[in-house]
Motif scaffolding. Sequence first.
Motif, short mmCIF file in Angstrom:
data_model
loop_
_atom_site.label_atom_id
_atom_site.label_comp_id
_atom_site.label_asym_id
_atom_site.label_seq_id
_atom_site.Cartn_x
_atom_site.Cartn_y
_atom_site.Cartn_z
N ALA A 43 0.83 -1.21 0.00
CA ALA A 43 0.00 0.00 0.00
C ALA A 43 0.87 1.26 0.00
CB ALA A 43 -0.93 -0.01 1.22
N LEU A 44 1.94 1.25 0.77
CA LEU A 44 2.87 2.39 0.77
C LEU A 44 3.53 2.52 -0.60
CD1 LEU A 44 4.52 4.63 2.17
CD2 LEU A 44 6.16 2.85 2.83
N PHE A 45 3.90 1.39 -1.17
CA PHE A 45 4.56 1.42 -2.47
C PHE A 45 3.66 2.04 -3.54
CE2 PHE A 45 5.29 -0.66 -6.60
CZ PHE A 45 6.54 -0.15 -6.88
N ALA A 46 2.35 1.78 -3.47
CA ALA A 46 1.43 2.38 -4.44
C ALA A 46 1.50 3.90 -4.38
CB ALA A 46 0.01 1.89 -4.17
N GLU A 47 1.62 4.45 -3.17
CA GLU A 47 1.78 5.89 -3.02
C GLU A 47 3.15 6.35 -3.50
OE1 GLU A 47 -0.49 7.99 -2.01
OE2 GLU A 47 -2.02 6.59 -1.32
N LEU A 48 4.18 5.56 -3.21
CA LEU A 48 5.54 5.92 -3.59
C LEU A 48 5.69 5.98 -5.10
CD1 LEU A 48 8.52 6.40 -2.76
CD2 LEU A 48 8.82 3.91 -2.85
N GLN A 49 5.08 5.05 -5.80
CA GLN A 49 5.17 5.03 -7.26
C GLN A 49 4.75 6.36 -7.87
OE1 GLN A 49 2.89 1.54 -8.61
NE2 GLN A 49 4.60 1.17 -9.98
N ARG A 50 3.68 6.91 -7.34
CA ARG A 50 3.18 8.19 -7.88
C ARG A 50 4.20 9.31 -7.66
NH1 ARG A 50 -1.88 5.79 -6.53
NH2 ARG A 50 -1.80 6.33 -4.34
N ASN A 51 4.92 9.25 -6.53
CA ASN A 51 5.92 10.28 -6.24
C ASN A 51 7.21 10.10 -7.03
OD1 ASN A 51 5.01 12.09 -3.74
ND2 ASN A 51 4.25 10.01 -3.39
N LEU A 52 7.40 8.90 -7.59
CA LEU A 52 8.61 8.63 -8.38
C LEU A 52 8.26 8.44 -9.85
CD1 LEU A 52 10.52 6.21 -5.97
CD2 LEU A 52 10.96 8.64 -6.36
N SER A 53 7.14 8.97 -10.25
CA SER A 53 6.70 8.94 -11.66
C SER A 53 6.63 7.53 -12.23
CB SER A 53 7.64 9.82 -12.53
OG SER A 53 7.69 11.15 -12.03
N GLY A 54 6.30 6.57 -11.37
CA GLY A 54 6.15 5.19 -11.83
C GLY A 54 7.45 4.43 -12.01
#
Length: 351
Positions: free
Chosen positions: A204-215
């Motif tokens: 769940a955290l990673f899903a948020e992180l992806q958005r902050n790292l442009s995928g």
Amino acid sequence: MQKSVCFILDHLGVGGVQEFILNYCKFVRTRIQVTVVSIFGNDIYSERLRAAGAEVIVLTGRAYGYAAVLDPRSFQAFSTFYRKNASRFDEIHLKLFAAFAYASLMGQWRSPKVSAGLDCNRSQLPFPIQALFWIFARRYRRFYLSKLLWNDYSAFGLRRDRLRDQQYPVTRRNSKTPRIYPKGSAFLSVGRGIPQKGHAEAAALFAELQRNLSGDACLVILGEGPAIDALKATHSAAGDDAISFPGSVDDYDDWLVGATGIIRMAVGEDTNSVIREGILAGKIVATTLEGPGCRELAERGLVVAIDRKDLPASAVRLAEAVTATTPEKREQLKLAAQKLWPEEQAFAMYD
């Protein structure tokens, strides 16, 4: 005459306890004869333990699990081995709950050469196992438990004069063939496939992180068990290829050395081997602050603090750490870990 030490544990599958014993064998191989007894057949470590000079004995071929632990044949195998061999060891150390349960039922706390211990916070133990330790732990003449957790187990009636501070060395992970990941940032979530290890929360955290790292990020979940199986089914059904599930691996060094860092969201577990090894490897470690050890690491700036109740803000902090990490920062992490967890001090308590 060379001193003879025996560790009896539930299995030789992936785990921090197993890694500790391997490191101990390497450290004392010229001074102490070490025997490692595994009750069940799960095996990642036997070859490496033998290469480190240990005698390895597996009592049953059954896979580790609650059903196998409750099987009378498992207890019989343990009892038979113990009665025939206990006299040849100078010290016997019990690790993990099945070994503790079997030895306690045999009344082995009476022996001055037998010790037991715990390697996790109280909240990580299911109630029946808590009850088992509550009944028997106070009876042992030596009980190993991180000093940070002594208050957590105060209700168990453990006498301070019998408690020993369980300190932990850090495995130095090296690799000539580091894993090459498909994304610019790669994070690992490592541990058994049980809900308490927090793999679902890491995803769940990673899903948020992806958005902050442009995928441009991926998450690898290492381990086996029902909670990981359920998570794998959910993400496979959704066609999410940014999260992968290799299972248990015997080349963890390659995976860690090639990764950007660790996401550790285990519930109720203070600083564990995954965190320590990640910092020593100079990796970004993002963790929930489950105990005083984790909080101290956060205060020193050695880990990225994760708030499981505010994943978006936590993901922003983690993404900023990815951007700000430099070779100099990685070296600072390595040096800090060497000072925090010296090998000699951790191993000496079993000499």
